[in-house]
Enzyme design. Structure first.
Site, PDB file in Angstrom:
ATOM      1  N   CYS A   2       0.824  -1.211   0.000  1.00 25.93           N
ATOM      2  CA  CYS A   2       0.000   0.000   0.000  1.00 25.93           C
ATOM      3  C   CYS A   2       0.861   1.266   0.000  1.00 25.93           C
ATOM      4  O   CYS A   2       1.969   1.265   0.520  1.00 25.93           O
ATOM      5  CB  CYS A   2      -0.860   0.042   1.248  1.00 25.93           C
ATOM      6  SG  CYS A   2      -1.929  -1.371   1.417  1.00 25.93           S
ATOM      7  N   ARG A  27       5.834  -0.318  -6.114  1.00 31.25           N
ATOM      8  CA  ARG A  27       5.744  -1.151  -4.917  1.00 31.25           C
ATOM      9  C   ARG A  27       4.750  -2.297  -5.062  1.00 31.25           C
ATOM     10  O   ARG A  27       4.734  -3.203  -4.251  1.00 31.25           O
ATOM     11  CB  ARG A  27       5.274  -0.303  -3.725  1.00 31.25           C
ATOM     12  CG  ARG A  27       6.318   0.650  -3.264  1.00 31.25           C
ATOM     13  CD  ARG A  27       5.720   1.659  -2.336  1.00 31.25           C
ATOM     14  NE  ARG A  27       6.760   2.209  -1.497  1.00 31.25           N
ATOM     15  CZ  ARG A  27       7.015   1.810  -0.270  1.00 31.25           C
ATOM     16  NH1 ARG A  27       6.308   0.871   0.294  1.00 31.25           N
ATOM     17  NH2 ARG A  27       7.981   2.356   0.418  1.00 31.25           N
ATOM     18  N   TRP A  75      -2.929  -2.770  -1.544  1.00 36.03           N
ATOM     19  CA  TRP A  75      -2.478  -4.144  -1.800  1.00 36.03           C
ATOM     20  C   TRP A  75      -3.289  -4.988  -0.821  1.00 36.03           C
ATOM     21  O   TRP A  75      -3.098  -4.887   0.392  1.00 36.03           O
ATOM     22  CB  TRP A  75      -0.982  -4.241  -1.510  1.00 36.03           C
ATOM     23  CG  TRP A  75      -0.299  -5.462  -2.016  1.00 36.03           C
ATOM     24  CD1 TRP A  75       0.060  -5.746  -3.295  1.00 36.03           C
ATOM     25  CD2 TRP A  75       0.152  -6.565  -1.229  1.00 36.03           C
ATOM     26  NE1 TRP A  75       0.706  -6.950  -3.349  1.00 36.03           N
ATOM     27  CE2 TRP A  75       0.775  -7.482  -2.104  1.00 36.03           C
ATOM     28  CE3 TRP A  75       0.096  -6.886   0.132  1.00 36.03           C
ATOM     29  CZ2 TRP A  75       1.328  -8.678  -1.672  1.00 36.03           C
ATOM     30  CZ3 TRP A  75       0.648  -8.078   0.556  1.00 36.03           C
ATOM     31  CH2 TRP A  75       1.249  -8.955  -0.341  1.00 36.03           C
ATOM     32  N   ASN A  99      -2.300   2.264   5.590  1.00 36.79           N
ATOM     33  CA  ASN A  99      -1.368   1.176   5.262  1.00 36.79           C
ATOM     34  C   ASN A  99      -1.207   0.322   6.507  1.00 36.79           C
ATOM     35  O   ASN A  99      -1.178   0.860   7.615  1.00 36.79           O
ATOM     36  CB  ASN A  99       0.024   1.724   4.916  1.00 36.79           C
ATOM     37  CG  ASN A  99       0.063   2.410   3.573  1.00 36.79           C
ATOM     38  OD1 ASN A  99      -0.929   2.426   2.860  1.00 36.79           O
ATOM     39  ND2 ASN A  99       1.208   2.987   3.245  1.00 36.79           N
ATOM     40  N   GLY A 100      -1.032  -0.981   6.328  1.00 32.49           N
ATOM     41  CA  GLY A 100      -0.790  -1.848   7.480  1.00 32.49           C
ATOM     42  C   GLY A 100      -1.989  -2.698   7.806  1.00 32.49           C
ATOM     43  O   GLY A 100      -2.889  -2.887   6.975  1.00 32.49           O
ATOM     44  N   GLU A 482      20.312 -16.753  -5.039  1.00 27.83           N
ATOM     45  CA  GLU A 482      19.852 -15.446  -5.513  1.00 27.83           C
ATOM     46  C   GLU A 482      19.525 -15.513  -7.011  1.00 27.83           C
ATOM     47  O   GLU A 482      18.533 -14.928  -7.460  1.00 27.83           O
ATOM     48  CB  GLU A 482      20.930 -14.387  -5.202  1.00 27.83           C
ATOM     49  CG  GLU A 482      20.676 -12.994  -5.732  1.00 27.83           C
ATOM     50  CD  GLU A 482      19.378 -12.357  -5.241  1.00 27.83           C
ATOM     51  OE1 GLU A 482      18.742 -12.870  -4.306  1.00 27.83           O
ATOM     52  OE2 GLU A 482      18.980 -11.334  -5.827  1.00 27.83           O
ATOM     53  N   LYS A 486      15.856 -14.667  -8.553  1.00 21.40           N
ATOM     54  CA  LYS A 486      15.639 -13.666  -9.612  1.00 21.40           C
ATOM     55  C   LYS A 486      14.827 -14.263 -10.759  1.00 21.40           C
ATOM     56  O   LYS A 486      13.902 -13.649 -11.270  1.00 21.40           O
ATOM     57  CB  LYS A 486      16.967 -13.153 -10.194  1.00 21.40           C
ATOM     58  CG  LYS A 486      17.775 -12.183  -9.397  1.00 21.40           C
ATOM     59  CD  LYS A 486      17.211 -10.806  -9.286  1.00 21.40           C
ATOM     60  CE  LYS A 486      16.269 -10.750  -8.114  1.00 21.40           C
ATOM     61  NZ  LYS A 486      16.797 -10.367  -6.845  1.00 21.40           N
ATOM     62  N   GLU A 489      11.207 -14.804  -9.685  1.00 23.84           N
ATOM     63  CA  GLU A 489      10.474 -13.550  -9.468  1.00 23.84           C
ATOM     64  C   GLU A 489       9.979 -12.933 -10.765  1.00 23.84           C
ATOM     65  O   GLU A 489       8.840 -12.485 -10.837  1.00 23.84           O
ATOM     66  CB  GLU A 489      11.389 -12.513  -8.787  1.00 23.84           C
ATOM     67  CG  GLU A 489      11.549 -12.673  -7.313  1.00 23.84           C
ATOM     68  CD  GLU A 489      12.505 -11.633  -6.734  1.00 23.84           C
ATOM     69  OE1 GLU A 489      12.180 -11.058  -5.703  1.00 23.84           O
ATOM     70  OE2 GLU A 489      13.590 -11.395  -7.313  1.00 23.84           O
ATOM     71  N   HIS A 505      21.871 -36.149  -3.546  1.00 22.93           N
ATOM     72  CA  HIS A 505      20.947 -36.545  -2.471  1.00 22.93           C
ATOM     73  C   HIS A 505      19.499 -36.236  -2.829  1.00 22.93           C
ATOM     74  O   HIS A 505      18.655 -36.132  -1.934  1.00 22.93           O
ATOM     75  CB  HIS A 505      21.343 -35.843  -1.165  1.00 22.93           C
ATOM     76  CG  HIS A 505      22.705 -36.220  -0.696  1.00 22.93           C
ATOM     77  ND1 HIS A 505      23.028 -37.509  -0.332  1.00 22.93           N
ATOM     78  CD2 HIS A 505      23.844 -35.503  -0.586  1.00 22.93           C
ATOM     79  CE1 HIS A 505      24.308 -37.559   0.016  1.00 22.93           C
ATOM     80  NE2 HIS A 505      24.821 -36.352  -0.137  1.00 22.93           N
ATOM     81  N   LYS A 604       7.581  -4.397  -3.772  1.00 16.44           N
ATOM     82  CA  LYS A 604       8.963  -3.967  -3.549  1.00 16.44           C
ATOM     83  C   LYS A 604       9.280  -3.897  -2.069  1.00 16.44           C
ATOM     84  O   LYS A 604      10.352  -4.270  -1.628  1.00 16.44           O
ATOM     85  CB  LYS A 604       9.153  -2.588  -4.189  1.00 16.44           C
ATOM     86  CG  LYS A 604      10.546  -2.024  -4.052  1.00 16.44           C
ATOM     87  CD  LYS A 604      11.501  -2.786  -4.915  1.00 16.44           C
ATOM     88  CE  LYS A 604      12.951  -2.426  -4.660  1.00 16.44           C
ATOM     89  NZ  LYS A 604      13.850  -3.444  -5.215  1.00 16.44           N
TER      90      LYS A 604
HETATM   91  C1  G6P Z   1      10.506  -8.029  -1.103  1.00 11.92           C
HETATM   92  C2  G6P Z   1      11.229  -7.603  -2.365  1.00 11.92           C
HETATM   93  C3  G6P Z   1      12.608  -8.268  -2.422  1.00 11.92           C
HETATM   94  C4  G6P Z   1      13.388  -7.959  -1.161  1.00 11.92           C
HETATM   95  C5  G6P Z   1      12.614  -8.346   0.097  1.00 11.92           C
HETATM   96  C6  G6P Z   1      13.291  -7.800   1.347  1.00 11.92           C
HETATM   97  O1  G6P Z   1      10.190  -9.378  -1.170  1.00 11.92           O
HETATM   98  O2  G6P Z   1      10.485  -7.953  -3.513  1.00 11.92           O
HETATM   99  O3  G6P Z   1      13.318  -7.778  -3.548  1.00 11.92           O
HETATM  100  O4  G6P Z   1      14.598  -8.663  -1.193  1.00 11.92           O
HETATM  101  O5  G6P Z   1      11.307  -7.779   0.054  1.00 11.92           O
HETATM  102  O6  G6P Z   1      13.266  -6.399   1.276  1.00 11.92           O
HETATM  103  P1  G6P Z   1      14.248  -5.432   2.021  1.00 11.92           P
HETATM  104  O7  G6P Z   1      13.787  -4.046   1.648  1.00 11.92           O
HETATM  105  O8  G6P Z   1      14.102  -5.702   3.490  1.00 11.92           O
HETATM  106  O9  G6P Z   1      15.629  -5.726   1.543  1.00 11.92           O
END
Ligand code: G6P
Length: 609
Positions: A2, A27, A75, A99-100, A482, A486, A489, A505, A604
């Site tokens: 949000c 976001r 959201w 928000n929240g 990672e 990626k 995502e 395994h 985000k």
């Molecule tokens: C969300 C984002 C990720 C990020 C994670 C942690 O899932 O999409 O890209 O790594 O939050 O966010 P932060 O701001 O705490 O690094």
């Protein structure tokens, strides 16, 4: 997640609100809305499901303008994405955005229904709207009613409110969800993220936990949780507005991948001497107490968690300090054993991730030596609440999939490891080697970016794939994690990472001619072990894609292809090998035609649990 924008001015504020919402789009959200106090004294509300452009279209059909207003991107948490659940919510003569999560919304809803209020949404927010209207009816004073409302609600919130009876005032409060007040010339603004307001100001007051405020065109009054008048100084936002534009790039993610040489240089600026690190950047207390650290716990989420996993290898190998790493959503709810002299490190790009912030607050009572936040946002909650801070200077990251924030976190963590070695009187040659390696990184990353044309061609091979495996060993195992994250995502291909030694395994059963197996194979002490693991894949007809050091001999065939990177010191190779994996996921997403910067279902900055 949000987003909130608010404004009060002499001019029509609707364009400011809409531009603010557009700037928060990255976001992730599912609906949007505005409420504006019109010149006839009524509140005009317009809401729409989908993108901000839908809200703009709705506003063309039913224009709403005025000098006081609030706006929101939602959201969904309570109630599906739908116009009736979109904010602002109304009650009697007021409008509210939130928000929240209000955790005690259910008993409050029941109480309000018993009092005769009826609900038009499934949201927890509408409960706050009615509660405030109820208290206003009782107390006839909006500030007092707001205080009473805040006293009744539990959970995480940022709130913004307008009321027809106070056409010159905007009210807001924050607890567990960020909020800043922006200062303009004879106008004031409000937002959940300063990025939303950079088109109108770069001067912000950052509200602290529990703060609430009354804002007019010319000023604002802020109170702390215990109702004391609070001074929150105006701070200048440090990033230039132009860095928010996409420029020549097709997507923010690609721009941010290519910004990494500069982001790394900026993060290292002022932190390196000739052959040593400049620990003063940590602040006087941290600098003097660094030598007391006997143990380290690292807590983070998502990509930031992966940065922590890499750091464990560095911290234990180079500084000899025991280190454990955990995702914040688990850490915050378990009993942790904290040995004497333990430093808690939280890592976060945004500094607002709900689980990481909750973990930090939980840690405060667990007997840590100190808490340190590694973060990309100087004014964030995490930075303000931690004892010590180490800032990365990646600049704003707009693409949901984190890239430059991750590599700058790695740089900060290697720098911190080096600082720990240095203050403990460790190997001076190692410190000097790390410093030289860190200095060389921007140039090396630039070289690695040169792989893009080859990776663009490679990405075509993933067009029909539904699964992929990523392999690495040692600190490159988290780099493989990672890489897999990626790809998941942004291309929606199911990808899993394994420590290459674990292949036999279980995951080896998945390998056949349809399974791409991406491996990270720098020239380090584990290379021979990794090669044996890759032979196991080759023998089963798997499609091997290897990123390797140019100094190592390799034999490609119809089932395997190798891309080479320059030789580097072991300590920095996790940063370097991240680059081709970022490029691979980006180009696979292009082939798949997904929404690269705003992948489905993701946000985000995850400011709710
Ligand atoms: C969300 C984002 C990720 C990020 C994670 C942690 O899932 O999409 O890209 O790594 O939050 O966010 P932060 O701001 O705490 O690094």
């Amino acid at each position: 997640m949000c987003g909130i924008v608010g404004a009060i001015a002499q001019r029509n504020i609707t364009p400011i609100l809409l531009e603010g919402l557009r700037r928060l789009e990255y976001r992730g959200y599912d609906s949007a809305g505005v409420a504006v106090l019109a010149s006839d004294g009524s509140i005009q509300r317009v809401r729409a499901v989908g993108k901000v452009i839908e809200l703009e279209k709705a506003l063309e059909a039913a224009p709403a303008g005025g000098h006081l207003g609030i706006a929101h991107t939602r959201w969904a948490t309570h109630g599906k994405p739908a116009e009736h659940n979109a904010h602002p919510h109304l009650s009697q003569r007021l409008a509210i955005v939130h928000n929240g999560i209000i955790e005690n919304h259910a008993p409050l809803r029941k109480r309000l229904i018993d009092l005769g209020y009826s609900f038009t949404s499934e949201t927890d927010t509408e409960v706050v709207a009615h509660l405030l209207a109820h208290y206003y009816g009782e107390k006839k004073d909006l500030l007092e009613a707001f205080r009473a409302t805040l006293g009744d609600i539990h959970g995480a919130y940022a709130l913004a409110i307008i009321h027809q009876d106070q056409p010159e005032t905007l009210y807001c409060a924050r607890a567990g969800s960020p909020l800043v007040i922006g200062e303009g010339s004879d106008e004031h603004y409000l937002a959940s993220d300063p990025l939303a307001l950079l088109q109108v100001t770069d001067r912000f007051r950052y509200l602290e936990e529990g703060d609430y405020a009354r804002i007019t065109r010319t000023g604002c009054d802020i109170w702390s949780r215990d109702h004391q008048v609070a001074e929150r100084p105006v701070k200048r936002y440090e990033h230039a507005a132009h860095s928010l534009e996409k420029g020549e790039y097709r997507h923010y993610m690609l721009k941010e991948i290519f910004e990494q040489p500069d982001a790394i240089s900026d993060t290292l600026a002022g932190t390196l001497g000739d052959d040593h690190v400049l620990t003063a950047v940590l602040g006087p207390e941290a600098e003097t107490r660094l030598g007391e650290i006997r143990n380290i716990h690292i807590v983070a989420c998502g990509t930031s968690y992966h940065a922590g996993l890499v750091a464990r290898y560095w911290i234990e190998e180079q500084a000899g300090i025991p280190c454990q790493v955990e995702v914040a959503s688990e850490y915050r709810y378990r009993t942790v054993v904290v040995p004497d002299g333990t430093l808690l490190i939280t890592i976060s790009q945004s500094g607002e991730t709900a689980d990481t912030l909750a973990a930090l607050r939980y840690a405060k009572d667990q007997g840590y030596l100190a808490t340190l936040a590694i973060c990309n946002v100087a004014g964030s909650s995490l930075v303000r609440e931690a004892d010590w801070r180490l800032l990365t200077h990646a600049g704003p990251e707009i693409g949901v999939a984190s890239t430059k924030a991750f590599t700058t976190q790695l740089v900060a963590l290697l720098w911190l490891t080096t600082a720990l070695v240095q203050v403990r009187g460790g190997d001076a040659a190692l410190v000097a080697r790390n410093v030289a390696a860190l200095r060389s990184l921007p140039g090396l990353v630039l070289q690695a970016l040169g792989l893009e044309p080859q990776i663009t061609a490679l990405a075509e091979r993933f067009a029909n794939k539904h699964h992929a495996l990523f392999l690495g060993r040692g600190p490159h195992y988290p780099i493989a994690m990672e890489g897999a994250l990626k790809l998941k995502e942004i291309s929606y291909i199911h990808a899993e990472a394994y420590a290459a030694g674990e292949l036999k395994h279980g995951p080896l059963a998945l390998v056949d001619e349809d399974m791409p197996v991406v491996s990270v194979a720098p020239s380090d002490s584990l290379l021979e072990k990794l090669k044996s693991n890759l032979e196991e894949v080759r023998a089963r007809g798997g499609q091997l894609i290897t990123f390797a050091c140019e100094t190592v001999e390799h034999h490609d065939d119809s089932n395997s292809v190798t891309y080479t990177l320059p030789w580097v010191e072991d300590c920095i190779s996790p940063v370097l090998y991240t680059i081709p994996l970022q490029l691979l996921s980006y180009h696979v997403a292009l082939v798949k035609g997904t929404d690269v910067d705003k992948p489905r279902n993701l946000a985000k900055s995850v400011t709710v649990e």
